[in-house]
Scaffold this motif. Structure first.
Motif, PDB file in Angstrom:
ATOM      1  N   ARG A  28     -62.227  19.507 -47.786  1.00 11.07           N
ATOM      2  CA  ARG A  28     -60.856  19.459 -48.288  1.00 11.07           C
ATOM      3  C   ARG A  28     -59.868  19.876 -47.195  1.00 11.07           C
ATOM      4  NH1 ARG A  28     -60.484  18.835 -53.782  1.00 11.07           N
ATOM      5  NH2 ARG A  28     -58.614  20.092 -54.089  1.00 11.07           N
ATOM      6  N   ARG A  29     -60.224  20.904 -46.433  1.00 11.63           N
ATOM      7  CA  ARG A  29     -59.358  21.319 -45.317  1.00 11.63           C
ATOM      8  C   ARG A  29     -59.224  20.196 -44.293  1.00 11.63           C
ATOM      9  NH1 ARG A  29     -62.076  26.868 -44.891  1.00 11.63           N
ATOM     10  NH2 ARG A  29     -60.821  28.096 -46.325  1.00 11.63           N
ATOM     11  N   ASP A  30     -60.350  19.536 -43.995  1.00  9.11           N
ATOM     12  CA  ASP A  30     -60.315  18.421 -43.048  1.00  9.11           C
ATOM     13  C   ASP A  30     -59.430  17.290 -43.564  1.00  9.11           C
ATOM     14  OD1 ASP A  30     -62.030  19.815 -41.385  1.00  9.11           O
ATOM     15  OD2 ASP A  30     -63.812  18.653 -41.944  1.00  9.11           O
ATOM     16  N   ASP A  31     -59.518  17.008 -44.873  1.00  6.27           N
ATOM     17  CA  ASP A  31     -58.690  15.953 -45.466  1.00  6.27           C
ATOM     18  C   ASP A  31     -57.210  16.309 -45.387  1.00  6.27           C
ATOM     19  OD1 ASP A  31     -61.014  14.563 -46.047  1.00  6.27           O
ATOM     20  OD2 ASP A  31     -61.015  15.087 -48.184  1.00  6.27           O
ATOM     21  N   VAL A  32     -56.888  17.583 -45.642  1.00  2.37           N
ATOM     22  CA  VAL A  32     -55.501  18.040 -45.537  1.00  2.37           C
ATOM     23  C   VAL A  32     -55.022  17.903 -44.096  1.00  2.37           C
ATOM     24  CG1 VAL A  32     -54.014  20.091 -45.640  1.00  2.37           C
ATOM     25  CG2 VAL A  32     -55.560  19.566 -47.540  1.00  2.37           C
ATOM     26  N   ARG A  33     -55.851  18.337 -43.160  1.00  2.00           N
ATOM     27  CA  ARG A  33     -55.501  18.245 -41.734  1.00  2.00           C
ATOM     28  C   ARG A  33     -55.261  16.785 -41.340  1.00  2.00           C
ATOM     29  NH1 ARG A  33     -55.964  21.513 -37.373  1.00  2.00           N
ATOM     30  NH2 ARG A  33     -56.938  23.140 -38.602  1.00  2.00           N
ATOM     31  N   GLU A  34     -56.107  15.894 -41.811  1.00  2.00           N
ATOM     32  CA  GLU A  34     -55.969  14.473 -41.483  1.00  2.00           C
ATOM     33  C   GLU A  34     -54.686  13.896 -42.081  1.00  2.00           C
ATOM     34  OE1 GLU A  34     -58.191  10.291 -42.495  1.00  2.00           O
ATOM     35  OE2 GLU A  34     -59.449  12.065 -42.227  1.00  2.00           O
ATOM     36  N   THR A  35     -54.386  14.230 -43.329  1.00  2.64           N
ATOM     37  CA  THR A  35     -53.157  13.737 -43.958  1.00  2.64           C
ATOM     38  C   THR A  35     -51.931  14.243 -43.212  1.00  2.64           C
ATOM     39  OG1 THR A  35     -54.248  13.623 -46.123  1.00  2.64           O
ATOM     40  CG2 THR A  35     -51.831  13.669 -46.118  1.00  2.64           C
ATOM     41  N   ALA A  36     -51.944  15.512 -42.843  1.00  3.54           N
ATOM     42  CA  ALA A  36     -50.823  16.088 -42.085  1.00  3.54           C
ATOM     43  C   ALA A  36     -50.674  15.383 -40.739  1.00  3.54           C
ATOM     44  CB  ALA A  36     -51.025  17.589 -41.881  1.00  3.54           C
ATOM     45  N   ALA A  37     -51.791  15.081 -40.085  1.00  2.00           N
ATOM     46  CA  ALA A  37     -51.747  14.401 -38.791  1.00  2.00           C
ATOM     47  C   ALA A  37     -51.198  12.978 -38.931  1.00  2.00           C
ATOM     48  CB  ALA A  37     -53.133  14.381 -38.151  1.00  2.00           C
ATOM     49  N   VAL A  38     -51.591  12.276 -39.988  1.00  2.00           N
ATOM     50  CA  VAL A  38     -51.078  10.923 -40.239  1.00  2.00           C
ATOM     51  C   VAL A  38     -49.568  10.991 -40.473  1.00  2.00           C
ATOM     52  CG1 VAL A  38     -51.072   9.045 -41.953  1.00  2.00           C
ATOM     53  CG2 VAL A  38     -53.240   9.956 -41.094  1.00  2.00           C
ATOM     54  N   PHE A  39     -49.136  11.953 -41.275  1.00  2.00           N
ATOM     55  CA  PHE A  39     -47.711  12.150 -41.546  1.00  2.00           C
ATOM     56  C   PHE A  39     -46.958  12.401 -40.245  1.00  2.00           C
ATOM     57  CE2 PHE A  39     -44.147  14.994 -42.426  1.00  2.00           C
ATOM     58  CZ  PHE A  39     -43.487  14.340 -43.453  1.00  2.00           C
ATOM     59  N   GLU A  40     -47.452  13.318 -39.438  1.00  2.00           N
ATOM     60  CA  GLU A  40     -46.781  13.683 -38.187  1.00  2.00           C
ATOM     61  C   GLU A  40     -46.764  12.537 -37.183  1.00  2.00           C
ATOM     62  OE1 GLU A  40     -45.031  16.552 -37.284  1.00  2.00           O
ATOM     63  OE2 GLU A  40     -45.157  16.760 -39.456  1.00  2.00           O
ATOM     64  N   GLN A  41     -47.848  11.787 -37.093  1.00  2.00           N
ATOM     65  CA  GLN A  41     -47.886  10.659 -36.161  1.00  2.00           C
ATOM     66  C   GLN A  41     -46.857   9.606 -36.576  1.00  2.00           C
ATOM     67  OE1 GLN A  41     -51.689   8.773 -35.597  1.00  2.00           O
ATOM     68  NE2 GLN A  41     -50.853   7.240 -34.213  1.00  2.00           N
ATOM     69  N   ALA A  42     -46.823   9.285 -37.868  1.00  2.00           N
ATOM     70  CA  ALA A  42     -45.862   8.291 -38.348  1.00  2.00           C
ATOM     71  C   ALA A  42     -44.434   8.777 -38.133  1.00  2.00           C
ATOM     72  CB  ALA A  42     -46.121   7.999 -39.829  1.00  2.00           C
ATOM     73  N   LEU A  43     -44.203  10.053 -38.372  1.00  3.92           N
ATOM     74  CA  LEU A  43     -42.877  10.632 -38.167  1.00  3.92           C
ATOM     75  C   LEU A  43     -42.473  10.534 -36.695  1.00  3.92           C
ATOM     76  CD1 LEU A  43     -40.656  12.045 -39.791  1.00  3.92           C
ATOM     77  CD2 LEU A  43     -41.763  14.207 -39.241  1.00  3.92           C
ATOM     78  N   GLY A  44     -43.402  10.867 -35.803  1.00  7.02           N
ATOM     79  CA  GLY A  44     -43.141  10.808 -34.374  1.00  7.02           C
ATOM     80  C   GLY A  44     -42.855   9.401 -33.876  1.00  7.02           C
ATOM     81  N   GLU A  45     -43.457   8.428 -34.525  1.00  6.78           N
ATOM     82  CA  GLU A  45     -43.253   7.023 -34.140  1.00  6.78           C
ATOM     83  C   GLU A  45     -42.044   6.410 -34.832  1.00  6.78           C
ATOM     84  OE1 GLU A  45     -46.995   5.176 -35.095  1.00  6.78           O
ATOM     85  OE2 GLU A  45     -48.050   6.232 -33.481  1.00  6.78           O
ATOM     86  N   GLY A  46     -41.416   7.174 -35.719  1.00  8.77           N
ATOM     87  CA  GLY A  46     -40.291   6.630 -36.478  1.00  8.77           C
ATOM     88  C   GLY A  46     -40.718   5.566 -37.465  1.00  8.77           C
ATOM     89  N   ALA A  47     -41.988   5.579 -37.841  1.00  6.34           N
ATOM     90  CA  ALA A  47     -42.532   4.618 -38.803  1.00  6.34           C
ATOM     91  C   ALA A  47     -42.344   5.195 -40.212  1.00  6.34           C
ATOM     92  CB  ALA A  47     -44.012   4.355 -38.511  1.00  6.34           C
ATOM     93  N   TYR A  48     -41.102   5.172 -40.669  1.00  5.06           N
ATOM     94  CA  TYR A  48     -40.752   5.856 -41.908  1.00  5.06           C
ATOM     95  C   TYR A  48     -41.399   5.248 -43.145  1.00  5.06           C
ATOM     96  CZ  TYR A  48     -37.476   8.199 -38.861  1.00  5.06           C
ATOM     97  OH  TYR A  48     -36.926   8.919 -37.836  1.00  5.06           O
ATOM     98  N   ASP A  49     -41.744   3.959 -43.088  1.00  5.68           N
ATOM     99  CA  ASP A  49     -42.476   3.363 -44.200  1.00  5.68           C
ATOM    100  C   ASP A  49     -43.850   4.019 -44.341  1.00  5.68           C
ATOM    101  OD1 ASP A  49     -43.110   2.174 -41.711  1.00  5.68           O
ATOM    102  OD2 ASP A  49     -43.890   0.371 -42.687  1.00  5.68           O
ATOM    103  N   ARG A  50     -44.494   4.330 -43.207  1.00  2.00           N
ATOM    104  CA  ARG A  50     -45.790   5.026 -43.245  1.00  2.00           C
ATOM    105  C   ARG A  50     -45.623   6.478 -43.650  1.00  2.00           C
ATOM    106  NH1 ARG A  50     -47.286   3.457 -37.670  1.00  2.00           N
ATOM    107  NH2 ARG A  50     -48.091   5.567 -37.544  1.00  2.00           N
ATOM    108  N   VAL A  51     -44.517   7.105 -43.260  1.00  2.00           N
ATOM    109  CA  VAL A  51     -44.238   8.481 -43.689  1.00  2.00           C
ATOM    110  C   VAL A  51     -44.121   8.486 -45.207  1.00  2.00           C
ATOM    111  CG1 VAL A  51     -42.589  10.391 -43.633  1.00  2.00           C
ATOM    112  CG2 VAL A  51     -43.100   9.135 -41.530  1.00  2.00           C
ATOM    113  N   CYS A  52     -43.369   7.545 -45.765  1.00  2.00           N
ATOM    114  CA  CYS A  52     -43.173   7.472 -47.210  1.00  2.00           C
ATOM    115  C   CYS A  52     -44.491   7.257 -47.948  1.00  2.00           C
ATOM    116  CB  CYS A  52     -42.187   6.358 -47.562  1.00  2.00           C
ATOM    117  SG  CYS A  52     -40.511   6.711 -46.997  1.00  2.00           S
TER     118      CYS A  52
END
Length: 136
Positions: A28-52
């Motif tokens: 579960r911790r790994d899944d949370v870490r992965e979701t947070a990383a996906v969120f942050e990567q999309a945010l950093g790329e300005g891919a707001y559709d993926r952030v949403c």
């Protein structure tokens, strides 16, 4: 002899359950870490559709209502900054916190997986976090 066999079986069962329980928490911790990383990567790329796509439904709804525009457009106007790599995750049942270098995310577990409920969160002494992006 039967009592001893039963005691050994119970000990083995408790050990196996304990080990598998720990595995579930780590997973579960790994899944949370992965979701947070996906969120942050999309945010950093300005891919707001993926952030949403990683935001919780109530968070998307709140963001769209307060901005008066679709989620991705609302985020592009707000231009939240990425918080950096995940430093620590805490999981409490279906709720989690991901502490990043310069941000804190709060997540909830849905049938579709972990979703970000709040982001851009700053701790405040003796008060709840203040979050720029949050659900209603």
């Amino acid at each position: 002899m039967a009592g001893r066999a039963c005691g050994v079986a119970v000990s083995v069962l408790l050990t196996v359950c304990g080990v598998s329980g720990c595995g579930a928490v780590a997973e579960r911790r790994d899944d949370v870490r992965e979701t947070a990383a996906v969120f942050e990567q999309a945010l950093g790329e300005g891919a707001y559709d993926r952030v949403c796509a990683v935001l919780a439904p109530a968070t998307v709804e709140e963001l769209e209502q307060s901005a008066g525009s679709p989620c991705a457009k609302a985020l592009s106007e707000e231009a939240p900054q990425p918080g950096g790599p995940v430093r620590r995750t805490d999981v409490y049942g279906n709720q989690a916190r991901a502490v990043l270098s310069s941000d804190t995310l709060f997540l909830s577990h849905f049938t579709s997986g972990w979703r970000v409920v709040a982001a851009g969160c700053e701790p405040r002494p003796r008060e709840p976090y203040r979050c720029r992006i949050k659900g209603g």
